[in-house]
Enzyme design. Sequence first.
Site, mmCIF file in Angstrom:
data_model
loop_
_atom_site.group_PDB
_atom_site.id
_atom_site.type_symbol
_atom_site.label_atom_id
_atom_site.label_comp_id
_atom_site.label_asym_id
_atom_site.label_seq_id
_atom_site.Cartn_x
_atom_site.Cartn_y
_atom_site.Cartn_z
ATOM 1 N N LYS A 51 6.301 -10.090 -3.350
ATOM 2 C CA LYS A 51 7.034 -9.304 -2.350
ATOM 3 C C LYS A 51 6.085 -8.303 -1.681
ATOM 4 O O LYS A 51 6.109 -8.120 -0.462
ATOM 5 C CB LYS A 51 8.221 -8.588 -3.011
ATOM 6 N N GLN A 95 14.254 -4.725 -9.301
ATOM 7 C CA GLN A 95 14.157 -6.116 -9.744
ATOM 8 C C GLN A 95 15.092 -6.351 -10.934
ATOM 9 O O GLN A 95 15.090 -5.591 -11.903
ATOM 10 C CB GLN A 95 12.700 -6.442 -10.114
ATOM 11 N N ASP A 118 18.689 -5.370 -0.945
ATOM 12 C CA ASP A 118 19.165 -6.462 -1.797
ATOM 13 C C ASP A 118 20.652 -6.759 -1.571
ATOM 14 O O ASP A 118 21.172 -7.744 -2.091
ATOM 15 C CB ASP A 118 18.983 -6.061 -3.266
HETATM 16 N N1 GUN Z 1 15.807 -11.282 -9.596
HETATM 17 C C1 GUN Z 1 15.816 -12.569 -9.178
HETATM 18 N N2 GUN Z 1 16.106 -12.613 -7.860
HETATM 19 C C2 GUN Z 1 16.297 -11.343 -7.452
HETATM 20 C C3 GUN Z 1 16.639 -10.748 -6.196
HETATM 21 O O1 GUN Z 1 16.839 -11.408 -5.174
HETATM 22 N N3 GUN Z 1 16.741 -9.405 -6.206
HETATM 23 C C4 GUN Z 1 16.547 -8.668 -7.312
HETATM 24 N N4 GUN Z 1 16.689 -7.358 -7.222
HETATM 25 N N5 GUN Z 1 16.240 -9.174 -8.485
HETATM 26 C C5 GUN Z 1 16.106 -10.505 -8.550
#
Ligand code: GUN
Length: 286
Positions: A51, A95, A118
Amino acid sequence: MAAIVMDGNALRDEVVAGLATTIESLGSPKICLATVLVGDDGPSRRYVNSKHKKAAEAGMVSRHHELGQESTQEEVEAVVRELADDPSVHGILVQLPLPDGLDPEPVLDLVPAEKDVDGLTERSMGRLVRNRPGLVSCTPLGVMRLLEKYDVPTSGKRAVVIGRSTLVGLPLSLLLNRKGADATVTMAHSRTADMGAVVREADIVIGAAGQARMITADMVKPGAAVIDVGVSRTEAGIVGDVDYEPVAEVAGWITPMPGGTGPMTIACLLENTLTAAELQGVVERR
Ligand code: GUN
């Protein structure tokens, strides 16, 4: 006939390049994505690293906060509160999953809706349900972008979403169902009776259950679009919900794993970060 492979890496690169051009044309304002990683899960660390790498390619700045596996609820909440109050931070991503013993709900609710890249807070989810403008969860957005890019018809088509998570299954069902996409959506899950029969009805199949290779070729209607969002850690490595090779012989379109929906999650996260900066009045795009 073999399915058309929906290339998430290529579309992500296109989206990131477009964002870089847009941000440059805006005079390269400092748009900042902050990530919070708690614990020492290897795959989560790798996702977060990519990311940041892609944020830099898009011309954004990013910040990373890392907390140890033994962190308390209070420590995690304090970091998110600080980011929520910091005007130089435009998007916040915590995350998931958090380590056992930590409750994600109060943590997520500390993220202000305009920084919720998110799309997971109550306000963002509420806006999605009410069909109001707001930030929407990145993986579902990425799936919709792939369907559009590959001209997969959705209007009047039957879609089956397997998995009802708040991160993917639930918001994606809403996006497929809403005006513009206009699919007829079935939400299937671990208690669905005769999953094979339910999936065989579908023109669009979304695997978001996290059950390794559960979608087999005999369950897929010839010509259907099969989208794999599942991630299972097995002895053979990370595998998706779709039994790829045999399904690719039957389907009309298919996402590879890796290289399908994962990269699109990152692309849509960065688009959401630009939208968040707009919502905060940092940039004006249109
Ligand atoms: N863990 C796996 N996919 C995601 C996501 O799209 N966002 C977040 N915050 N955690 C994740």
